[in-house]
Structure formats: C-alpha cells, structure tokens
Scaffold this motif. Structure first.
Motif, PDB file in Angstrom:
ATOM      1  N   THR A 113       0.842  -1.196   0.000  1.00  0.00           N
ATOM      2  CA  THR A 113       0.000   0.000   0.000  1.00  0.00           C
ATOM      3  C   THR A 113       0.875   1.243   0.000  1.00  0.00           C
ATOM      4  N   VAL A 114       0.336   2.312  -0.530  1.00  0.00           N
ATOM      5  CA  VAL A 114       1.069   3.576  -0.573  1.00  0.00           C
ATOM      6  C   VAL A 114       1.304   4.097   0.841  1.00  0.00           C
ATOM      7  N   VAL A 115       0.337   3.893   1.725  1.00  0.00           N
ATOM      8  CA  VAL A 115       0.437   4.385   3.102  1.00  0.00           C
ATOM      9  C   VAL A 115       1.664   3.809   3.798  1.00  0.00           C
ATOM     10  N   ASN A 116       1.983   2.559   3.503  1.00  0.00           N
ATOM     11  CA  ASN A 116       3.114   1.895   4.158  1.00  0.00           C
ATOM     12  C   ASN A 116       4.397   1.922   3.337  1.00  0.00           C
ATOM     13  N   SER A 117       4.421   2.719   2.285  1.00  0.00           N
ATOM     14  CA  SER A 117       5.597   2.773   1.415  1.00  0.00           C
ATOM     15  C   SER A 117       6.102   4.209   1.278  1.00  0.00           C
ATOM     16  N   PRO A 118       7.182   4.572   1.975  1.00  0.00           N
ATOM     17  CA  PRO A 118       7.734   5.929   1.832  1.00  0.00           C
ATOM     18  C   PRO A 118       8.124   6.246   0.387  1.00  0.00           C
ATOM     19  N   GLY A 119       8.623   5.238  -0.347  1.00  0.00           N
ATOM     20  CA  GLY A 119       8.999   5.479  -1.740  1.00  0.00           C
ATOM     21  C   GLY A 119       7.799   5.831  -2.595  1.00  0.00           C
TER      22      GLY A 119
END
Length: 472
Positions: free
Chosen positions: A150-156
C-alpha cells in the motif's frame, strides 16, 4: 482472413500441406511486418512541429516558465517490467511483473550542442533542419510497489506521488496524461515518445509513461501480445492509484497501436469492478477519467466495441483515430484473422454491436476520426505513426488535450458512414481552423494596468500555485 479450403480435410498429406502453408504465411507475415515497420527501429527524432505552432504566431512555451526552457524533458514513468537490478540504475527485462516500478525518466532532446533557443525555434516553425534525436539519459527509480503493498506503508510510493502532485500543482489545469506505447518498443523509446508529447504541450501538462514489457523486436510480436494481456491488471491498478493518491483534476490516456491491447481491456475491467455499493456516477467521479485517445489501435474491432460498452459511461469521451490504409494494421488483421479498430471492418460486427457503435458515435461521446491520406497534405498513404509524424493529426490531438475542445471546435467536420455511424474528417482548411482555435487560447493577452496598490493585476500565468520539482 480465412483461406478458402479447396481440399477435403482428413488425409495426412492435406494436413502436411496446410501446415506448410500456415508456416509459410506466418513467415511471410513476419517479413512483411519487418519491412513495413523497420522505421520503428530508428532513433526517436523530434517530431514535426504541429501545424498550429508552425508560423511562430502561437508559442505554446510562453507560459511554461524559464525553468522549462531546457533541452531536458523529464517524465514520470511506471512499468510492470520485471527487473534484474532495481537501483541505482535499473535493468529491466521483457517479462511482465505484478510489481509497479515507478520513477523519473530523464530524457534529453539533442546533444550537448543543442541549446534552448535552437530547440524553441525548431518547435515553433516549419524549419527544414534535421530534427534532433530524443533520447533517454537515465532512469531515477523511486519505488517498486508489490501487488499487496500500500502507498500508506511505502515511503517510496509516497515520495513518487508527492512528486507527481508537485508537478501537477505547477500546471494550468492539473490534468495528467498517461502515454501507453505500442509493440516493438523499449524503455528508452517509450520514455522518448512520452517526452515528445510533454514537450509539444508546451511543458504545461504532466505526462506519465506506462511502459509495459514489449520485447522490442518485430519478430517477437506475439510475445508482445501475451505481455500486453499480462499488463491489463497492472495498468488498471495504476489508474486507481493515480485517482486515489494524486491531485489530478482529470486523467487522460493516449494509447498507441498495441497499447490499446492494454488500455481497452483495463478500462473495461475498471468499468465492471466498482466498489461495493458504488454507483456508476460515483465510479466516474472517483476515477476522473477524461479523454481516452486511441491512435492506430491494434486491437480486434469486435473486442474493442464490446469493451467500449463497459466503460464509455464512466469517461468524458473516447476518440479512435484510424487510417484505413494503415499497412501495419492490414498485416495485423491478416495475422489475427480479424480487423483492428485502427483500421476497422464494420461488416464483422453483429447487429447488436453495430447498433451500439451507431449510438456511441452519435450520443455517447465516442469520436471516430478518419485520418485520410487523401485529405491530409504529405501524410504517407500507409502511415501507422501519424499521431506524432503528421503535423495535422498532432495538432488535433493537442487541441483535445490542451484545450478540451470537441471535434467541431478543433476544426474537424462531421460525416456519416453508409450505416449511419458518425465520424469526423479533416477538411482542406483544417490548418486555418486549428490556428483560430489555438490563437485566443495560447497567445498571451496584453499586460494589464496596475491595480490601485501599484502592483500589476494577476493573470492566469501569474496565478501558478507552486514551483515544479527540478526533476520535472
């Protein structure tokens, strides 16, 4: 086209003869495709200046700002190609992956000797000088997002979408264009074509290249067909991610050639996969899909019409630009034994499909655009690459993407096919018509008188909300 059977089926000799014939036809088709499209192997050169900008009276770069006055034209990219190496310089394969790899493609027009003044002249005139090469310098990968990440858990991923949003904030209309390339393609070529599109919008629109795993060889066309099919779900996922995590006011899509084999079924998938309890209007508002433009689309005509019926109501409009003399699609039709929507044969449609096509062309926002070599000056009769090689067609495309103009406003004229389907054609004075469309839109207005405070009154150009990221 099915060959006429002249022998009775059954004997081993017959089967051997048919096998030899089929192999011979396949080999002949491969040779013909290679001959017809060999130009695709040449370097990408700066496309001819769209006719709307050729006189110099209309300068699409006026509002781009000095930071865009460069021969560098970076574009964001997303690919579902597999990768052997992720960073610092990724090495991609031709194998499809469920991962979405996102980053910035740093593209340059010309070499170190080309300056902005020369590029600007070449881009706003009918200059006969040799067009400079458009090439990918390097890729800057930002994130590799797995199918369950998920985007929420991905700083990149957050950094990638923040970059897109910063670039969108610096544009006039906050619209995002996704470019989907055709077969016989590579990462450098796809990035270069996406950069061309961004360049000739006056650097005023954010362009994202979706680079699906084409094998980059005409002789591996059917590998591309399989890889396009494997790219449908990743592309649909990308659209949903862009809708959810960017500030784009609208998302446009330009699908070229076999890119239609990715885009059309993906849009049909989105159209038939609403969230629980979501209405068609809510789905439309959530995805924010606006203009879908198919250029020389290499996809089965019947399949396309069936898929169109599943998503035409959740997008603003669909355009299909077709050259009925397209040599590449003529060969593709022989290979697939079915016409392509970029060179359609209406007789293949059943009554229900024909009825839907008629309705779609007249009241559902489906625009059939006839790219006629007999009507467009200097267009090669068998052109497959007309969206970027022909100044009239590229002007029409830019009129849609930059000005949101319907076909009649863009200078096209309505015509009726024998079965009643409406299509749009290029009239003899199209160049004059499209100039009139662009003139009031892109020619800067005279400077306004100072306000009571002594400062100049704000103009639309001065009202930009943010400075774009230096990478974009």
């Amino acid at each position: 086209m099915k060959p006429v059977e002249l022998r009775a089926a059954g004997s081993s000799a017959d089967r051997a003869t048919r096998g030899t014939t089929d192999r011979g036809l396949a080999l002949l088709a491969a040779v013909v495709i290679t001959t017809l499209l060999a130009a695709c192997q040449s370097p990408v050169r700066l496309m001819p200046t769209p006719v709307s900008f050729r006189t110099g009276e209309i300068d699409p770069f006026k509002t781009a700002g000095p930071k865009s006055h460069s021969t560098d034209v970076p574009v964001v990219y997303v690919t579902n190609r597999g990768a052997i190496v992720e960073t610092p310089e990724p090495i991609h394969t031709i194998l499809p992956s469920e991962r979405l790899r996102m980053g910035v493609a740093h593209v340059r027009i010309g070499d170190d000797t080309l300056d902005w003044e020369t590029l600007h002249r070449l881009s706003t005139s009918d200059d006969r000088d040799e067009r400079p090469i458009v090439k990918l310098d390097w890729l800057e990968p930002l994130v590799s997002l797995g199918p369950t990440d998920t985007v929420v858990n991905s700083p990149g991923a957050q950094a990638f979408f923040a970059l897109v949003n910063k670039a969108l904030a610096a544009t006039d209309n906050n619209e995002l264009v996704i470019y989907v390339h055709g077969s016989n393609n590579t990462m450098p070529r796809a990035a270069a074509q996406a950069a061309q599109l961004r360049h000739f919008t006056g650097r005023r629109i954010v362009v994202l290249a979706f680079v699906w795993p084409s094998a980059g060889s005409l002789l591996r066309y059917f590998t591309d067909v399989g890889n396009a099919k494997a790219s449908v779900k990743p592309f649909a996922r990308l659209v949903e991610l862009l809708a959810e995590h960017t500030d784009a006011s609208a998302i446009d899509v330009l699908a070229y050639s076999a890119g239609a084999q990715v885009v059309s079924p993906a849009l049909a998938l989105l159209g038939t996969s609403p969230r629980p309890g979501e209405t068609r209007q809510q789905l439309r508002e959530r995805l924010r899909l606006k203009h879908i433009y198919f250029a020389a689309a290499d996809i089965d005509t019947r399949q396309f019409i069936n898929e169109l019926s599943k998503y035409v109501d959740i997008v603003t409009g669909v355009s299909n630009a077709a050259n009925l003399n397209d040599s590449a699609l003529r060969v593709a039709a022989i290979v697939h034994r079915a016409s392509r929507i970029g060179r359609p044969d209406p007789t293949e449609l059943d009554p229900e499909q024909s009825g839907f096509l008629l309705e779609a062309s007249r009241s559902l926002g489906f625009d059939l655009i006839k790219v006629d070599p007999n009507a467009i000056p200097k267009l090669p009769p068998n052109s497959h690459a007309f969206w970027y090689e022909d100044p009239w067609v590229s002007s029409d495309l830019l009129g849609l993407l930059l000005l949101n103009a319907e076909p009649q406003r863009r200078g096209l004229t309505a015509q009726d096919a024998p079965q009643g389907t409406r299509y749009w054609a290029f009239p003899p004075d199209f160049d004059d018509r499209v100039m009139k469309l662009f003139s009031p839109a892109l020619v800067p207005a005279p400077a306004q008188a100072p306000s009571e405070s002594g400062a100049p009154a704000a103009t639309s150009d001065q009202g930009r909300r943010a400075v774009p990221d230096s990478r974009m």
